[in-house]
Design a protein around this motif. Structure first.
Motif, PDB file in Angstrom:
ATOM      1  N   ALA A  23       0.834  -1.163  -0.053  1.00  0.00           N
ATOM      2  CA  ALA A  23       0.181   0.252  -0.130  1.00  0.00           C
ATOM      3  C   ALA A  23       0.813   1.205  -0.017  1.00  0.00           C
ATOM      4  O   ALA A  23       0.331   2.249  -0.405  1.00  0.00           O
ATOM      5  N   GLY A  86       2.401  12.107  -9.329  1.00  0.00           N
ATOM      6  CA  GLY A  86       1.829  11.444  -8.332  1.00  0.00           C
ATOM      7  C   GLY A  86       0.316  11.677  -7.670  1.00  0.00           C
ATOM      8  O   GLY A  86      -0.150  12.764  -8.467  1.00  0.00           O
ATOM      9  N   SER A  87      -0.424  10.963  -6.981  1.00  0.00           N
ATOM     10  CA  SER A  87      -1.750  11.407  -6.434  1.00  0.00           C
ATOM     11  C   SER A  87      -1.529  12.779  -5.875  1.00  0.00           C
ATOM     12  O   SER A  87      -2.385  13.424  -5.867  1.00  0.00           O
ATOM     13  N   THR A  88      -0.331  12.897  -5.093  1.00  0.00           N
ATOM     14  CA  THR A  88      -0.324  13.862  -4.343  1.00  0.00           C
ATOM     15  C   THR A  88      -0.258  15.255  -5.182  1.00  0.00           C
ATOM     16  O   THR A  88      -0.911  16.429  -4.961  1.00  0.00           O
ATOM     17  N   PHE A  91      -4.020  15.900  -6.548  1.00  0.00           N
ATOM     18  CA  PHE A  91      -4.864  16.763  -5.546  1.00  0.00           C
ATOM     19  C   PHE A  91      -4.357  18.246  -5.466  1.00  0.00           C
ATOM     20  O   PHE A  91      -5.194  18.990  -5.402  1.00  0.00           O
ATOM     21  N   SER A 117      -2.688  13.742   1.554  1.00  0.00           N
ATOM     22  CA  SER A 117      -2.619  14.147   0.267  1.00  0.00           C
ATOM     23  C   SER A 117      -4.013  14.632  -0.274  1.00  0.00           C
ATOM     24  O   SER A 117      -3.987  15.845  -1.350  1.00  0.00           O
ATOM     25  N   THR A 163     -12.125   8.959  -0.484  1.00  0.00           N
ATOM     26  CA  THR A 163     -11.504   8.233  -1.104  1.00  0.00           C
ATOM     27  C   THR A 163     -12.099   6.778  -1.180  1.00  0.00           C
ATOM     28  O   THR A 163     -13.251   6.486  -0.753  1.00  0.00           O
ATOM     29  N   GLN A 165     -11.015   3.873  -1.325  1.00  0.00           N
ATOM     30  CA  GLN A 165     -10.496   2.944  -0.310  1.00  0.00           C
ATOM     31  C   GLN A 165      -9.474   3.369   0.578  1.00  0.00           C
ATOM     32  O   GLN A 165      -8.465   3.831   0.096  1.00  0.00           O
ATOM     33  N   ASN A 167      -6.422   4.154   2.957  1.00  0.00           N
ATOM     34  CA  ASN A 167      -5.268   3.267   3.025  1.00  0.00           C
ATOM     35  C   ASN A 167      -4.933   2.627   4.352  1.00  0.00           C
ATOM     36  O   ASN A 167      -4.034   1.884   4.592  1.00  0.00           O
ATOM     37  N   ASP A 192     -10.124   9.749  -4.487  1.00  0.00           N
ATOM     38  CA  ASP A 192      -8.898   9.228  -4.499  1.00  0.00           C
ATOM     39  C   ASP A 192      -8.854   7.554  -4.633  1.00  0.00           C
ATOM     40  O   ASP A 192      -9.457   6.804  -3.946  1.00  0.00           O
ATOM     41  N   GLN A 195      -5.326   3.700  -3.612  1.00  0.00           N
ATOM     42  CA  GLN A 195      -5.300   2.265  -3.224  1.00  0.00           C
ATOM     43  C   GLN A 195      -6.307   1.314  -4.133  1.00  0.00           C
ATOM     44  O   GLN A 195      -5.875   0.038  -4.234  1.00  0.00           O
ATOM     45  N   SER A 215      -1.768   6.697  -8.520  1.00  0.00           N
ATOM     46  CA  SER A 215      -0.339   6.973  -8.654  1.00  0.00           C
ATOM     47  C   SER A 215       0.014   5.532  -9.310  1.00  0.00           C
ATOM     48  O   SER A 215      -0.511   4.315  -8.932  1.00  0.00           O
ATOM     49  N   HIS A 217       2.924   4.217  -8.851  1.00  0.00           N
ATOM     50  CA  HIS A 217       4.017   3.349  -7.973  1.00  0.00           C
ATOM     51  C   HIS A 217       3.341   2.100  -7.296  1.00  0.00           C
ATOM     52  O   HIS A 217       3.771   1.103  -6.814  1.00  0.00           O
TER      53      HIS A 217
HETATM   54  C1  LIG Z   1      -5.184   6.632  -0.101  1.00  0.00           C
HETATM   55  C2  LIG Z   1      -3.827   7.342  -0.481  1.00  0.00           C
HETATM   56  N1  LIG Z   1      -4.072   8.372  -1.302  1.00  0.00           N
HETATM   57  C3  LIG Z   1      -3.074   9.264  -1.729  1.00  0.00           C
HETATM   58  C4  LIG Z   1      -1.773   8.845  -1.464  1.00  0.00           C
HETATM   59  C5  LIG Z   1      -0.593   9.675  -2.175  1.00  0.00           C
HETATM   60  O1  LIG Z   1       0.057   8.998  -2.969  1.00  0.00           O
HETATM   61  P1  LIG Z   1       1.490   9.372  -3.470  1.00  0.00           P
HETATM   62  O2  LIG Z   1       2.344   9.417  -2.522  1.00  0.00           O
HETATM   63  O3  LIG Z   1       1.770   8.122  -4.798  1.00  0.00           O
HETATM   64  O4  LIG Z   1       1.352  10.914  -4.101  1.00  0.00           O
HETATM   65  C6  LIG Z   1      -1.425   7.474  -0.990  1.00  0.00           C
HETATM   66  C7  LIG Z   1      -0.085   7.284  -0.534  1.00  0.00           C
HETATM   67  O5  LIG Z   1       0.186   6.279   0.437  1.00  0.00           O
HETATM   68  C8  LIG Z   1      -2.715   6.849  -0.547  1.00  0.00           C
HETATM   69  O6  LIG Z   1      -2.414   5.604   0.371  1.00  0.00           O
END
Ligand SMILES: Cc1ncc(COP(=O)(O)O)c(C=O)c1O
Length: 397
Positions: A23, A86-88, A91, A117, A163, A165, A167, A192, A195, A215, A217
């Motif tokens: 995760a 990335g997801s961050t 957003f 994030s 979200t 799901q 994390n 989001d 996950q 993301s 990765h």
């Molecule tokens: C639910 C969730 N959202 C967003 C993120 C942020 O992802 P990233 O660090 O790849 O930008 C994570 C990273 O752990 C996450 O678990």
């Protein structure tokens, strides 16, 4: 599924390591590493700039992956896919660009379960604009309080950030329901998917989601790359949040014309090699089949929960219906001590607040242990983890 681990060279080089932190970030299959290596070794160039074969080939690969991502999440057009780091960043892009669309008194609903994030960019927006954030509560079983949501949504709410799901909790939320209720009041929904996308088929068009983020990765692709999906009509309304090369039609001293989305959001040289690797990650997932992945991981999660339940003092933070994510604390033993000793024994789990501090506060705990699964894990990994955990607990109790 028994053969899948062999596709991940890190496990061939480290047969003694049990990796239970997917995760946080998933390991990479050989095909992803090969695709990136091949591009670097045989035809690397920047995109959208050169009139020679390598650059044209790179541009083609880059745009093909955008189309592949669109298909992967059911977007109706590849122009609805913005590559971010990335997801961050996705957003942050959205929050920054949304600033000009909000007026005094507008509201945003953000769930208490959000990763930082999908939490902090909206908090920052609240500091900068005269808007209000309302927090969608989480019930004791980890689900959203949908009754609260129905009572608190109104036409003042412009955006709902949830979200698919968490994390930490691992439960699949009812995004279809959130979207339906939100749209009745004209609110847009930002989901989001960081996950969920790793083990569940998502169709943003069927669910009518306005914005979707994930993301690379976490779905077996490279780092430094993520996705912001946005409905075309909405991306058209948003202003770019970074400025630079390859995002303008024309520039003069007194006039700038931006390109159409997604280009206007992708200023500068993008992570071309990572995009190529991401395409290979999607191919890898699709060669196995998302339904198969989801079913396999769900079965493994049930096994993990059953084994952990046999240990005295375990209190689950994650839902009993979770897929791939199991978070817990153990009565009277420090989660950090457990995580440290597991790590010393080659068992990789995550300990802390998992960038979801409000959720930990909600459950009255300051940290938890999270075990998260990837498609390379098997029952043997879980048995090794449980056996080591039992030994660690004998030392700590
Ligand atoms: C639910 C969730 N959202 C967003 C993120 C942020 O992802 P990233 O660090 O790849 O930008 C994570 C990273 O752990 C996450 O678990």
């Amino acid at each position: 599924m028994d053969e899948i681990k062999k596709n991940f060279p890190i496990f061939t080089s480290n047969p003694d390591v049990v990796y239970l932190d997917s995760a946080a970030s998933a390991q990479k299959p050989q095909s992803v590493i090969d695709a990136m290596n091949d591009f670097y070794c045989n035809s690397y160039a920047n995109i959208h700039r050169g009139l020679y074969n390598w650059s044209e080939n790179a541009s083609m690969l880059y745009d093909d992956v955008r189309a592949k991502v669109a298909k992967f999440i059911g977007a109706s057009d590849m122009s609805e896919i913005v590559f971010t780091k990335g997801s961050t960043e996705a957003f942050n892009l959205l929050a920054s660009s949304y600033r000009s669309l909000l007026i005094d008194g507008d509201e945003i609903i953000v769930s208490e379960a959000e990763h930082h994030s999908n939490f902090l960019p909206w908090k920052d927006l609240e500091l900068q604009k005269n808007i209000k954030i309302k927090y969608l509560p989480i019930l004791e079983d980890g689900s959203f309080d949908y009754d609260w949501f129905e009572k608190n949504i109104s036409d003042k709410v412009k955006l709902v950030c949830v979200t698919a799901q968490s994390n930490v909790i691992g439960l699949k939320n009812d995004i279809g329901k959130i979207v339906k209720i939100s749209h009745n009041y004209g609110a847009k929904v930002c989901v989001d998917g960081a996950q969920l996308t790793a083990h569940d088929k998502v169709n943003v068009s069927v669910l009518d989601i306005d914005f979707y983020v994930f993301s690379s990765h976490k779905i077996y692709g490279p780092t430094g790359l993520g996705i912001l999906y946005g409905k075309k009509s909405l991306l058209d309304l948003l202003l770019p949040y970074q400025f630079g090369g390859d995002m303008v039609e024309s520039v003069s001293l007194d006039k700038v014309v931006f390109k159409e989305p997604p280009s206007k959001f992708e200023a500068g040289t993008p992570p071309v090699v990572e995009v190529v690797g991401f395409g290979a990650a999607i191919d890898f997932i699709e060669s196995i089949g998302m339904d198969k992945i989801s079913k396999y991981l769900s079965g493994l999660t049930t096994y993990l929960i059953a084994k952990l339940s046999e240990i005295s003092g375990v209190k689950f933070i994650s839902s009993m219906d979770s897929n791939s994510i199991v978070s817990f604390v153990i009565d009277k033993v420090s989660s950090f001590d457990i995580g440290f000793l597991l790590g010393k024994n080659n068992i990789c789990v995550r300990v802390g607040k998992h960038c979801a501090e409000p959720l930990h506060t909600r459950f009255g705990i300051d940290s938890s242990i999270r075990v998260s699964l990837g498609i390379y894990n098997d029952k043997e990994d879980i048995d090794k983890f449980i056996e080591t955990l039992k030994k660690v607990l004998v030392m700590l109790r």
